[in-house]
Design an enzyme around this catalytic site. Sequence first.
Site, PDB file in Angstrom:
ATOM      1  N   LYS A 122       0.821  -1.221   0.000  1.00 56.80           N
ATOM      2  CA  LYS A 122       0.000   0.000   0.000  1.00 56.80           C
ATOM      3  C   LYS A 122       0.849   1.264   0.000  1.00 56.80           C
ATOM      4  O   LYS A 122       0.469   2.271  -0.588  1.00 56.80           O
ATOM      5  CB  LYS A 122      -0.969   0.016   1.182  1.00 56.80           C
ATOM      6  CG  LYS A 122      -2.100  -0.985   0.997  1.00 56.80           C
ATOM      7  CD  LYS A 122      -3.295  -0.690   1.877  1.00 56.80           C
ATOM      8  CE  LYS A 122      -4.460  -1.569   1.505  1.00 56.80           C
ATOM      9  NZ  LYS A 122      -5.637  -1.388   2.303  1.00 56.80           N
ATOM     10  N   LYS A 148      -4.617  -8.063  -6.676  1.00 59.32           N
ATOM     11  CA  LYS A 148      -5.855  -8.234  -5.913  1.00 59.32           C
ATOM     12  C   LYS A 148      -6.958  -7.277  -6.395  1.00 59.32           C
ATOM     13  O   LYS A 148      -6.661  -6.118  -6.693  1.00 59.32           O
ATOM     14  CB  LYS A 148      -5.520  -7.925  -4.436  1.00 59.32           C
ATOM     15  CG  LYS A 148      -6.600  -8.225  -3.454  1.00 59.32           C
ATOM     16  CD  LYS A 148      -6.127  -7.904  -2.034  1.00 59.32           C
ATOM     17  CE  LYS A 148      -6.469  -6.477  -1.646  1.00 59.32           C
ATOM     18  NZ  LYS A 148      -6.726  -6.268  -0.215  1.00 59.32           N
ATOM     19  N   LYS A 182     -10.595  -1.809  -3.855  1.00 62.29           N
ATOM     20  CA  LYS A 182     -11.434  -0.604  -3.938  1.00 62.29           C
ATOM     21  C   LYS A 182     -10.674   0.559  -4.546  1.00 62.29           C
ATOM     22  O   LYS A 182     -11.245   1.422  -5.178  1.00 62.29           O
ATOM     23  CB  LYS A 182     -11.820  -0.147  -2.527  1.00 62.29           C
ATOM     24  CG  LYS A 182     -12.635  -1.108  -1.746  1.00 62.29           C
ATOM     25  CD  LYS A 182     -12.765  -0.535  -0.335  1.00 62.29           C
ATOM     26  CE  LYS A 182     -13.320  -1.535   0.597  1.00 62.29           C
ATOM     27  NZ  LYS A 182     -12.644  -1.533   1.892  1.00 62.29           N
TER      28      LYS A 182
HETATM   29  N1  AQP Z   1      -9.687  -9.096  -3.526  1.00 63.60           N
HETATM   30  C1  AQP Z   1     -10.119  -9.654  -2.408  1.00 63.60           C
HETATM   31  N2  AQP Z   1     -10.360 -10.983  -2.355  1.00 63.60           N
HETATM   32  C2  AQP Z   1     -10.825 -11.555  -1.210  1.00 63.60           C
HETATM   33  N3  AQP Z   1     -11.076 -10.873  -0.071  1.00 63.60           N
HETATM   34  C3  AQP Z   1     -10.853  -9.546  -0.089  1.00 63.60           C
HETATM   35  N4  AQP Z   1     -11.011  -8.587   0.844  1.00 63.60           N
HETATM   36  C4  AQP Z   1     -10.648  -7.403   0.320  1.00 63.60           C
HETATM   37  N5  AQP Z   1     -10.252  -7.545  -0.938  1.00 63.60           N
HETATM   38  C5  AQP Z   1     -10.369  -8.862  -1.242  1.00 63.60           C
HETATM   39  C6  AQP Z   1     -11.516  -8.869   2.192  1.00 63.60           C
HETATM   40  O1  AQP Z   1     -12.577  -7.951   2.453  1.00 63.60           O
HETATM   41  C7  AQP Z   1     -12.577  -7.636   3.844  1.00 63.60           C
HETATM   42  C8  AQP Z   1     -12.697  -6.165   3.998  1.00 63.60           C
HETATM   43  O2  AQP Z   1     -11.563  -5.542   3.433  1.00 63.60           O
HETATM   44  P1  AQP Z   1     -11.253  -4.052   3.816  1.00 63.60           P
HETATM   45  O3  AQP Z   1     -12.284  -3.176   3.279  1.00 63.60           O
HETATM   46  O4  AQP Z   1     -11.103  -3.921   5.265  1.00 63.60           O
HETATM   47  O5  AQP Z   1      -9.867  -3.675   3.228  1.00 63.60           O
HETATM   48  P2  AQP Z   1      -8.916  -4.176   2.130  1.00 63.60           P
HETATM   49  O6  AQP Z   1      -8.567  -5.603   2.310  1.00 63.60           O
HETATM   50  O7  AQP Z   1      -7.767  -3.238   2.171  1.00 63.60           O
HETATM   51  O8  AQP Z   1      -9.791  -3.983   0.819  1.00 63.60           O
HETATM   52  P3  AQP Z   1      -9.323  -3.407  -0.536  1.00 63.60           P
HETATM   53  O9  AQP Z   1     -10.398  -3.537  -1.513  1.00 63.60           O
HETATM   54  O10 AQP Z   1      -8.004  -3.951  -0.929  1.00 63.60           O
HETATM   55  O11 AQP Z   1      -9.211  -1.870  -0.217  1.00 63.60           O
HETATM   56  P4  AQP Z   1      -8.110  -0.851  -0.631  1.00 63.60           P
HETATM   57  O12 AQP Z   1      -8.101  -0.778  -2.116  1.00 63.60           O
HETATM   58  O13 AQP Z   1      -8.587   0.411   0.017  1.00 63.60           O
HETATM   59  O14 AQP Z   1      -6.838  -1.347  -0.061  1.00 63.60           O
HETATM   60  C9  AQP Z   1     -11.301  -8.201   4.447  1.00 63.60           C
HETATM   61  O15 AQP Z   1     -11.611  -9.385   5.176  1.00 63.60           O
HETATM   62  C10 AQP Z   1     -10.458  -8.542   3.250  1.00 63.60           C
HETATM   63  O16 AQP Z   1      -9.666  -9.681   3.507  1.00 63.60           O
END
Ligand code: AQP
Length: 333
Positions: A114, A198, A201
């Site tokens: 990140k 991955k 968002k």
């Molecule tokens: N691509 C993914 N595949 C499976 N699980 C996922 N999770 C996130 N992306 C995937 C799971 O969703 C839950 C909530 O995630 P989060 O919102 O707390 O944060 P994150 O993992 O940082 O999500 P993003 O989409 O990757 O956000 P950004 O882009 O802001 O960094 C968690 O249980 C996560 O494992």
Amino acid sequence: MTKKIFSGVQPTGNLHLGNYLGAIKNFVSLNNDDQNKCIFCVVDLHAITVKQDSKVLRNNIRETVATFVASGIDPSKSIIFNQSSVAAHSETAWILSCVARMGWLNRMTQFKEKAGKDKEKASVGLYSYPILMAADILLYDATHVPVGDDQKQHLELCRDIGQKFNNDFGIEDFFVIPEPLIQKEFSRIMSLKDGLKKMSKSDVSDLSRINLTDTKDQIINKIKKAKTDPLPMPSSLEELNERPEASNLIGIFSSLNNSSLEEIIKKFSGKNFSDFKNELSQLLVDKIDPISQEIKKLLNESSYLDQILSDGSQKAQEIASQKIKKIHKIVGF
Ligand code: AQP
């Protein structure tokens, strides 16, 4: 056995298929089991580790609650609240940051991903985020934490921090050491534009993900444009290892209709991707469109969403305040 479940989702907008299949779908089945006690947290303190617009954040908090409810989490069975409404999270995070070791945090791969090349400019919060996540979980004596595969390392760190606190203060079972609940197959959904990245968002390309608020047409269009390779559909499981985009799309299909990868491979073996994509789009529309419609409906009922949060906060506060009192005593405050 009663499982105490805790998990969180960041209110950073664009909740997507990865969040749904990796986490929220699992939350729903845990919530449906009357034996479980579930707490689902909108982790707004985590969200501000990267810059947020305050108005947008406020809306995203409501949208996350709407997504939980629209996906099937029953607020009368589970506690749904936002993290910043219970001050014990921040306080416990500070105490645990004095227990966690720098070397442990330095190994966290998500910070490296990140923060990217410019890690000197990343917030300190982004670096120490896993300690706050440990506090979230340990405060509620959670026994099980349903997360996507990308959070596995943070959960291991949570276990190490809880264990070290127990050892340092000589109270063996004070913090319950939680178990991760990670789906065995396809627990990490990848970008529709790059099977090695991955689904996220924050990806600048909206075509890289299926948002849970996408319309039917958007879903169909995104699957049509999803990256594939020039070969026909795979005919064996082994082929999936070398074909990340095919593997991801087949994995999504399998997670959505609970069928095995073998069944899907057998059905589409040697065919064009277009046949498979048509069925995948239909499956996605069937599963995601009702959720999308319900989210939009709930977003017009902001006082209902706020009430869910306020009821949840009160219940969470009752549990957390007992635990933080004990923490104070143990530490010597
Ligand atoms: N691509 C993914 N595949 C499976 N699980 C996922 N999770 C996130 N992306 C995937 C799971 O969703 C839950 C909530 O995630 P989060 O919102 O707390 O944060 P994150 O993992 O940082 O999500 P993003 O989409 O990757 O956000 P950004 O882009 O802001 O960094 C968690 O249980 C996560 O494992």
